[in-house]
Design a protein around this motif. Sequence first.
Motif, mmCIF file in Angstrom:
data_model
loop_
_atom_site.group_PDB
_atom_site.id
_atom_site.type_symbol
_atom_site.label_atom_id
_atom_site.label_comp_id
_atom_site.label_asym_id
_atom_site.label_seq_id
_atom_site.Cartn_x
_atom_site.Cartn_y
_atom_site.Cartn_z
ATOM 1 N N ALA A 24 -18.890 26.143 6.902
ATOM 2 C CA ALA A 24 -19.608 25.657 8.079
ATOM 3 C C ALA A 24 -20.336 26.783 8.790
ATOM 4 C CB ALA A 24 -18.643 24.961 9.042
ATOM 5 N N SER A 25 -21.583 26.522 9.169
ATOM 6 C CA SER A 25 -22.345 27.396 10.048
ATOM 7 C C SER A 25 -22.218 26.837 11.452
ATOM 8 C CB SER A 25 -23.815 27.437 9.616
ATOM 9 O OG SER A 25 -24.578 28.208 10.509
ATOM 10 N N ASP A 26 -21.630 27.609 12.364
ATOM 11 C CA ASP A 26 -21.304 27.101 13.690
ATOM 12 C C ASP A 26 -22.454 27.312 14.659
ATOM 13 O OD1 ASP A 26 -19.742 27.040 16.457
ATOM 14 O OD2 ASP A 26 -18.421 26.203 14.938
ATOM 15 N N CYS A 27 -22.534 26.401 15.650
ATOM 16 C CA CYS A 27 -23.614 26.483 16.623
ATOM 17 C C CYS A 27 -23.367 27.571 17.667
ATOM 18 C CB CYS A 27 -23.788 25.136 17.328
ATOM 19 S SG CYS A 27 -22.357 24.625 18.326
ATOM 20 N N ALA A 28 -22.127 28.008 17.827
ATOM 21 C CA ALA A 28 -21.816 29.032 18.820
ATOM 22 C C ALA A 28 -22.371 30.379 18.375
ATOM 23 C CB ALA A 28 -20.306 29.128 19.043
ATOM 24 N N GLY A 29 -23.078 31.054 19.263
ATOM 25 C CA GLY A 29 -23.604 32.369 18.946
ATOM 26 C C GLY A 29 -22.507 33.413 18.895
ATOM 27 N N PHE A 30 -22.801 34.566 18.288
ATOM 28 C CA PHE A 30 -21.789 35.603 18.181
ATOM 29 C C PHE A 30 -21.463 36.200 19.536
ATOM 30 C CE2 PHE A 30 -20.603 40.084 17.653
ATOM 31 C CZ PHE A 30 -19.457 39.934 16.890
#
Length: 449
Positions: free
Chosen positions: A394-400
């Motif tokens: 999964a690529s998450d929407c939360a930025g680093f």
Amino acid sequence: MAAGSRLVWPMVFLSFFMAAFGTARSTAQVPLLMWSTHGLPPAASLSAGHITSNEQLASYLGLAFGSGAHTVLLFLQEKLSKDDFTVFAGVFGNKQDGVFPNLEALLRSSVSSVTFPAVAWSPSASTAALLEELLGVSPALVDADTLSRMDVDASVSNLLIINLPYCISPLKSCQEVLCDNDAMIAKVVRTMDDKKVPYTAMYTGAQPSQGISSPSMAAKQPAIGRSLLQAVVPDIKPPIMLNVSGGPCIMLWAQNLNVSLSPTAEWTDLAAETPSLEGSTCNATNSLLVLSYPSGFNLRFAMSQRFYPVSARNWFTLDWVQLQSNGSMASFVGSHAISAPAEYSFHCGALRSFRDALLVPNSTEESVVDWRLNFIDFQIQGFGLANRTEFSYASDCAGFFTPGIWMGLLTSLLLLAIFVYGLHMIMQLNTMDRFDDPKGPSISVPQSE
């Protein structure tokens, strides 16, 4: 086959049925095994003692047979319980000790298989009636000989029921009857393979084979002792899966799919309902998932993928989401943050159309301008599934750089600056170049009056 590989399957095979051994004995239940020549939606992980209700089974089968034509083989044994597997499967489950070698081989070699150790049973509800309602066809009673002479049309749904006896014959032991049933299952499956007809097979019982003991008085007492150390695993509903050409094409899962038609109206959680997927399509470049709910709401998710030369890979984006109700429709455009590599899935803890919105409202009609979406723990994948039955990475929407990370970095930089300044001040200290000589004349400092 190596000895280690002979031991792995029987241990897994028995563990599924021992998982419901504890509290499941207080309720009438039968096991249910499924395997298919094409993909099946993944079942939720079951906690020890969990009994699958009729509603949960109907929800899962609705996902498995929600669209398209299906041929279902229902091996309906007169009686069946998990004890029949734990007692007669043998110590190691091999052909010398067990009575289900063919069944074990089919579960191992099938494209996908699902096991429900304990399904709630009642005289008024049956698996055959549930399948008849889902498939919309009348069942046909067959055996291996009649099936070999039948023409099975794979373009329409078929429900073929194969009745199997139980341990009631005075001429055969229970183990011999179960061995014959195992051979019958293998013979029917070989006939279907010869006809080259894709199918989904199910093996269950018309009723439990063991008497159900009444719950003990101890079970009614409040939990004590180590109850605080025990973890309760919640039921996890399976993802919504669109199957096209015998394989999964789109997958979606969310803890909550909340929709609201005005800022003051209560939220409606569509994740609690079972949707219809009619109208959904997918191909190599575009995917459209249409969810039609019994409450009258419709959700549409449109995705596309394209090749980006800068990253030298394909990326997919969630282009827009539409909400329909009572003839009105509101559209929400996905921001650039709702994207991921084409072989990945997209996940977001909170996908909203308000307050830090990633879904931007795109409707000008006054009647729908206040419609809102709030998807909790949302995950979707529209490409790169192939024959997978679970989400890809999964690529998450939360930025680093989240607010917590920024606070930690700034605090660390401040402390580092204080340390460097203190170190610099220490390094600037110099020793005195003149000292008093106790043997010589003292230094006199004239004083003025």
